[in-house]
Structures are given as structure tokens and as C-alpha cells.
Design a protein around this motif. Structure first.
Motif, PDB file in Angstrom:
ATOM      1  N   TYR A 335       0.852  -1.189   0.000  1.00  0.00           N
ATOM      2  CA  TYR A 335       0.000   0.000   0.000  1.00  0.00           C
ATOM      3  C   TYR A 335       0.885   1.234   0.000  1.00  0.00           C
ATOM      4  CZ  TYR A 335      -3.083   3.726   1.496  1.00  0.00           C
ATOM      5  OH  TYR A 335      -3.758   4.918   1.566  1.00  0.00           O
ATOM      6  N   ASP A 336       0.710   2.067  -1.015  1.00  0.00           N
ATOM      7  CA  ASP A 336       1.448   3.324  -1.153  1.00  0.00           C
ATOM      8  C   ASP A 336       0.548   4.452  -0.665  1.00  0.00           C
ATOM      9  OD1 ASP A 336       2.697   5.676  -2.007  1.00  0.00           O
ATOM     10  OD2 ASP A 336       3.646   4.671  -3.699  1.00  0.00           O
ATOM     11  N   ALA A 337       0.835   4.978   0.530  1.00  0.00           N
ATOM     12  CA  ALA A 337      -0.019   6.007   1.116  1.00  0.00           C
ATOM     13  C   ALA A 337       0.068   7.316   0.349  1.00  0.00           C
ATOM     14  CB  ALA A 337       0.365   6.233   2.579  1.00  0.00           C
ATOM     15  N   THR A 338       1.208   7.591  -0.274  1.00  0.00           N
ATOM     16  CA  THR A 338       1.359   8.833  -1.035  1.00  0.00           C
ATOM     17  C   THR A 338       0.397   8.869  -2.212  1.00  0.00           C
ATOM     18  OG1 THR A 338       3.698   8.928  -0.404  1.00  0.00           O
ATOM     19  CG2 THR A 338       2.997  10.297  -2.256  1.00  0.00           C
ATOM     20  N   LYS A 339       0.224   7.713  -2.857  1.00  0.00           N
ATOM     21  CA  LYS A 339      -0.680   7.625  -4.011  1.00  0.00           C
ATOM     22  C   LYS A 339      -2.057   7.082  -3.631  1.00  0.00           C
ATOM     23  CE  LYS A 339       3.203   6.695  -7.143  1.00  0.00           C
ATOM     24  NZ  LYS A 339       3.791   5.711  -8.100  1.00  0.00           N
ATOM     25  N   ASN A 340      -2.215   6.669  -2.355  1.00  0.00           N
ATOM     26  CA  ASN A 340      -3.444   6.022  -1.903  1.00  0.00           C
ATOM     27  C   ASN A 340      -3.820   4.887  -2.858  1.00  0.00           C
ATOM     28  OD1 ASN A 340      -5.680   5.519  -0.266  1.00  0.00           O
ATOM     29  ND2 ASN A 340      -6.987   6.933  -1.418  1.00  0.00           N
ATOM     30  N   ARG A 341      -2.867   3.969  -3.042  1.00  0.00           N
ATOM     31  CA  ARG A 341      -3.041   2.913  -4.037  1.00  0.00           C
ATOM     32  C   ARG A 341      -2.439   1.591  -3.551  1.00  0.00           C
ATOM     33  NH1 ARG A 341      -3.916   2.804  -9.545  1.00  0.00           N
ATOM     34  NH2 ARG A 341      -3.029   1.011 -10.668  1.00  0.00           N
ATOM     35  N   TRP A 342      -3.172   0.505  -3.797  1.00  0.00           N
ATOM     36  CA  TRP A 342      -2.687  -0.843  -3.546  1.00  0.00           C
ATOM     37  C   TRP A 342      -2.077  -1.418  -4.830  1.00  0.00           C
ATOM     38  CZ3 TRP A 342      -2.213  -3.391   0.947  1.00  0.00           C
ATOM     39  CH2 TRP A 342      -3.023  -3.040   2.042  1.00  0.00           C
ATOM     40  N   PHE A 343      -1.077  -2.240  -4.682  1.00  0.00           N
ATOM     41  CA  PHE A 343      -0.619  -3.024  -5.836  1.00  0.00           C
ATOM     42  C   PHE A 343      -0.059  -4.351  -5.351  1.00  0.00           C
ATOM     43  CE2 PHE A 343       2.857  -0.259  -4.592  1.00  0.00           C
ATOM     44  CZ  PHE A 343       3.984  -1.070  -4.630  1.00  0.00           C
TER      45      PHE A 343
END
Length: 575
Positions: A335-343
Motif C-alpha cells: 500500500y502506497d499512502a502517497t498515491k493512496n493505491r494498492w498493488f
């Protein structure tokens, strides 16, 4: 105005209901907790006899789950504390402390006077001040039969520089619980959620507490906004912007008498401190994009490089009214909090040795770049066999292979190899839940956990490493074959000592003679006077081992055991 007042009234009603439920749980669990307190006090008396710090080089820790694995803030070390193990009949709890030296690939057992009592499902947080401190809160202790629970509400700190334990008895802290989550935020420890369980009741929490590392005081936070519903086992991490993320978790509720329904949460929330308003926090629900993890519980979490949060494994439960089936997982998500995105974390796989030889590329000199996972693993593999005698005389044999994985650093190629071109199958940890994770120098370390095979719970002690920068493949640091782990079938015997099992299986415990259960039983015809109730459990254990050796499958093993049981019972019925 009328609608608003009605909503506020409903909210207050929910708070009253929760307060009544907590009081009910507390009253019913008080008696059983008093019984367990006496057992815990007994173990603390034994621990108090240790007056010196003793560091002993040792083989890797025994199988366990729900322990804590933390990276030392200054040294190339990992710190393993506590955990639990179930052998089919008894639950074992630990308060052992192990140190793993990354550079030397060695384990050391550290015995320190006056440690915290044995526990599992606690939380451990490392902070750098004072040469490094390991803070531990809560967790649970279980009776040997796993039917009664004691939930701790104590706070401890391990001073890593001096190797000393210290307990802080600050008032106003959280109630006893396990399955909660705790993170370091600035100069505070922030704690969220968890649950408390007694024999007949349980309650889940969604409260938030802060412990000040300067004043050593607790305070209960009251964030505004709509936050997560009560839960345990969630993801809790700090973002680069200074907020706290809560994701997922598990809770259950009673839908009718003796029937509970579990919920695997997949919602996500942000807990943010309001600027210019010290002590004021606000909840916000967020909806990240990308490839999200499938709903699950029992997953493990660690902080990856670039302040990303890493999520591994877990179990996806399919619940019906009278049954529960679990699908165990070994996938990775970031989880990338800067982009608010899961991958999803995809492994590239090892590069083809054949391709490298064709290109004529020479391998880099050993040690030319950053340290590899367990550098001392270049030695020849060796098998470690330990026999541990439990208090009831059962001999548990634990076999572990200390392997010698090759260097994980790969020669550079002109172009990237695709997974299809990789040389050989990917090396991956088997699917599991409740494993221990830690990240150090951009490498993810994974230890233990559990999975289920039919009615059997298999607890693991294997140890893996993954380079999060290269994401090529897992490196096996300790390989353990779960098939060699002895599993004791449940018996109806109620004459076992209440103090056995939960004490933990330590090498310095007094050895006992091997029990009859571990010896080949006499043929029924040779023991006509022996009672069926006493003889059959030993007979079953013997045939179980034969079935595992010869049958070759779990289904055959069950059939063999069923026939053996029927034959023995028929004989004694006739006699």
C-alpha cells in the motif's frame, strides 16, 4: 434538528450497549482469569529465579505463531519474542527472547531476569532512543486446553543496550486485550482495537489510546468523524504525511445462541492529528485505488522501503452455521499512502543460469555489493534434530534443515528475464496465517505461522528472506518439514494436570521418562486385563504413526485409523 437529535440518541444507545456488554464479559471472565492469574504467578516465580543475563547460541526457535518479530533500530539484528504452539492436545505459551544476527546467520537465546509473563497476540514496537527500546503491550495467556484466556493490560520495555526489562504501571491505559495494533508516532505509542474473550463471551474494541514516551502517561483519544467498527488483527501503519492508516481486520458477533458469525473487514480509514490542535484527532474513510487484497484475516504486516506498507498471507474463511473452512494465502500486497493505491507484489523469478553462461557474464565478487540474506548461510546444509519432552512425558521430535542458499545477488544482464525464462520454479513460503514479519536493509524476513490440514493445525518454524528491491525470489534461511511435526489426537481424558502445557517447552525443564504413548503398544491379545479407555489412546497413537509412514495420504491415514479403532473397540467389547 429532529433527525440530528435522533441520530445522536442512537449513537448514545450503541455506546450504552457496548458498555453493558463489556461489563457482562468482565463479570463472567473474572473467575477464570483469577484461576489463570495463579498459574501465571507460578511461572513468574520460576522466571524470578533467573538473576543473570545469559546469552546462549542456539538452533532456530521452535514452531510458533502470534509472536513478534522486530528489527533492531541500530544493529543488524531481529528480535523474536513470545508466541504460542498447539500440539493437538495442549497449548504452549512462550516468553522466550531470541536474537537473530543477520550478518552471521545465527540465533541466540537471551535470558533476562524478570521478563514479561508468557504470552501471544501482543504488540511490539521498536523506538531508537536510549540505544533502542522494544515496547510490548497486552496479549493473552491460555490454559493448557485452550478453553480459558487471560488478557494482559501491562506495558513493558526491553532496553536493548543494557538487556534489561522494565514494566511501566501507568494508570488510565487500555483494558486487557489481544489482537490489538500499536505503532510509534512521533514521541508516542498509538494503540487501536483488539478483543477480549472469556469462555462464553467476547467483545471487540475500536478505541484509541496514546502513551507518551516522555511523560510515561496514557491518554484515551476521542477522534471526531466516523471511524472503524470494532475489530482485531487489522493493519495499522504510519504514512509519510504523519497520519495513521487502519485497514481490514476481523470481528465476530453472535447471531443466535452458540452460533457466531465472523466478518473479515476490507474497509480502510485514516486517523489524522488536527493541525494546531494538540490532542485532537479525526477519522476519515478512504477508498484506495489499485489491486486490493482479497478479504482475509490473520495477515501479517511490515513497513517496506519508501514508507510503503507490506501485507502478507492470511486466511480467507468461508463460514457456515456449523462449519468453518479456510483458504490459506501466501501472496504479497503493498500500500502506497502517497498515491493512496494498492498493488500486488509480483516476483520476477530467478534468472536463467543457462542464459547467463551463454552471454558469458561473470558473477560479481562476493561481498561486492550490499549484504545478502544470512551471509553465513554459505556453509554446507545441516540437519538439526531436537527431542523435547513435555510434562506429560510425550516426546516431540523437531527436525529442521539449516540450508545453504546461494548468493542472492545476480549478475547483470543486457535485458530483463521474464518469469517464463526463469531457471526453475519460484521458491515461496507455503500459505499461512499469523506469521511474523520484519524488514531490515530493504529485506523482508518471514518466520513461522500456521496453516490447517483437515482437523490438524500445523505450526511452522521455517525462515525466509526476500529482497524487496529486486523482488526476484525468496531465499530459504531455515527449512522445516511440517510433516515431521508430531500431532497428538484429542483424548477424552480429564486427569491431566491443569498446569501442564501452557508453561512452554523449554530445554532446561526437568526431563521425564518417555511415556507409554511413545512406545509401541502391546498387541491387545497380550493385555486382556487392560481397560479399553486406557489402552486405546496409546494404540491410536501407534497406528497414526504407521498410517503416516505407510498410507501416503491424509485420506488413507484416516481410513487406517478408523479401521484400527473399530478393531480395538470390537476386541474389548467382546472381552
Amino acid at each position: 434538528m429532529g433527525k440530528k437529535g435522533k441520530k445522536e440518541k442512537k449513537g448514545r444507545g450503541a455506546e450504552k450497549t457496548a458498555a453493558k456488554m463489556e461489563k457482562k464479559v468482565s463479570k463472567r471472565s473474572r473467575k477464570e482469569e483469577e484461576d489463570l492469574e495463579a498459574l501465571i504467578a507460578h511461572f513468574q516465580t520460576l522466571d524470578a529465579k533467573k538473576t543473570q543475563i545469559v546469552e546462549t547460541p542456539c538452533s532456530p526457535p521452535s514452531p510458533r505463531l502470534n509472536a513478534s518479530l522486530s528489527a533492531h533500530p541500530e544493529k543488524d539484528e531481529l528480535i523474536l519474542f513470545g508466541g504460542e504452539y498447539f500440539n493437538g492436545q495442549k497449548t504452549f505459551l512462550y516468553n522466550e527472547l531470541y536474537i537473530y544476527n543477520i550478518r552471521k546467520d545465527t540465533w541466540t537465546k537471551v535470558e533476562i531476569p524478570n521478563p514479561p509473563p508468557r504470552r501471544c497476540a501482543h504488540q511490539a514496537v521498536v523506538v531508537p532512543q536510549g540505544g533502542g527500546q522494544l515496547w510490548i503491550f497486552g496479549g493473552e495467556f491460555a490454559s493448557p486446553d485452550g478453553e480459558q484466556f487471560y488478557h494482559y493490560k501491562d506495558l513493558w520495555v526491553l532496553h536493548l543496550a543494557t538487556r534489561t526489562w522494565e514494566q511501566f504501571r501507568s494508570p488510565g491505559g487500555p483494558s486487557g486485550r489481544s489482537g490489538h495494533r500499536m505503532v510509534a508516532w512521533k514521541r508516542q505509542l498509538i494503540l487501536f482495537g483488539g478483543f477480549h474473550e472469556s469462555t462464553r463471551d467476547y467483545i471487540y474494541y475500536n478505541d484509541v489510546y496514546a502513551f507518551d514516551l516522555d511523560t510515561f502517561t496514557w491518554s484515551k483519544l476521542s477522534p471526531s468523524g466516523t471511524g472503524p467498527t470494532p475489530r482485531s488483527g487489522c493493519q495499522m501503519s504510519v504514512t509519510p504525511q504523519g497520519s495513521i492508516v487502519i485497514y481490514g481486520g476481523y470481528s465476530k458477533q453472535r447471531i443466535k445462541k452458540d452460533v457466531d458469525k465472523g466478518t473479515q473487514h476490507s474497509d480502510m480509514f485514516l486517523l489524522k492529528s488536527e493541525e494546531g490542535r494538540e490532542g485532537r484527532w479525526v477519522w476519515t474513510r478512504i477508498n484506495p485505488s489499485g489491486t486490493k487484497p482479497t478479504p482475509r484475516s490473520g495477515f501479517s504486516v511490515a513497513m517496506a522501503p519508501n514508507s510503503q506498507t507490506l501485507l502478507f498471507g492470511g486466511v480467507c474463511d468461508e463460514e457456515e452455521e456449523e462449519s468453518l473452512e479456510g483458504d490459506f494465502l501466501n501472496d504479497l500486497y503493498f500500500y502506497d499512502a502517497t498515491k493512496n493505491r494498492w498493488f500486488a507484489g509480483q516476483l520476477k523469478g530467478p534468472k536463467s543460469e543457462k542464459r547467463k553462461r551463454r552471454r558469458g557474464t561473470k558473477a560479481e565478487p562476493e561481498g561486492a555489493n550490499e549484504q545478502e540474506c544470512g551471509e553465513a548461510s554459505a556453509q554446507a546444509p545441516r540437519e538439526v534434530v531436537r527431542e523435547v519432552v513435555t510434562e506429560d512425558g510425550t516426546v516431540v521430535t523437531i527436525k529442521q534443515m539449516l540450508t545453504a542458499p546461494g548468493p542472492s545477488k545476480q549478475p547483470q544482464s543486457d535485458e530483463d528475464d521474464s518469469p517464463e525464462e526463469a531457471g526453475g520454479p519460484l521458491v515461496e513460503p507455503r500459505p499461512r496465517s499469523n506469521a511474523m514479519l520484519a524488514v531490515k536493509h530493504g529485506r523482508l524476513y518471514l518466520f513461522g505461522g500456521m496453516f490447517e490440514a483437515g482437523d490438524r493445525q500445523v505450526t511452522l518454524s521455517d525462515f525466509y528472506c526476500l529482497d524487496l528491491h529486486k523482488m526476484d525470489q525468496w531465499t530459504v534461511l531455515v527449512e522445516a518439514d511440517p510433516e515431521t511435526q508430531e500431532w497428538l489426537e484429542e483424548t477424552d481424558s480429564e486427569d491431566s494436570d491443569a498446569g501442564e502445557g501452557a508453561e512452554g517447552r523449554e530445554e532446561d525443564e526437568e526431563d521425564e521418562d518417555s511415556s507409554e504413548e511413545d512406545q509401541e503398544p502391546q498387541h491387545p491379545l497380550a493385555t486382556p486385563g487392560e481397560q479399553f479407555a486406557d489402552y486405546l489412546p496409546r494404540t491410536e497413537q501407534y497406528w497414526v504413526r504407521l498410517a503416516r509412514d505407510d498410507a501416503g495420504s491424509e485420506a488413507k491415514e484416516k481410513r487406517v485409523l478408523k479401521v484400527a479403532h473399530a478393531m480395538a473397540k470390537a476386541f474389548f467389547d467382546d472381552s
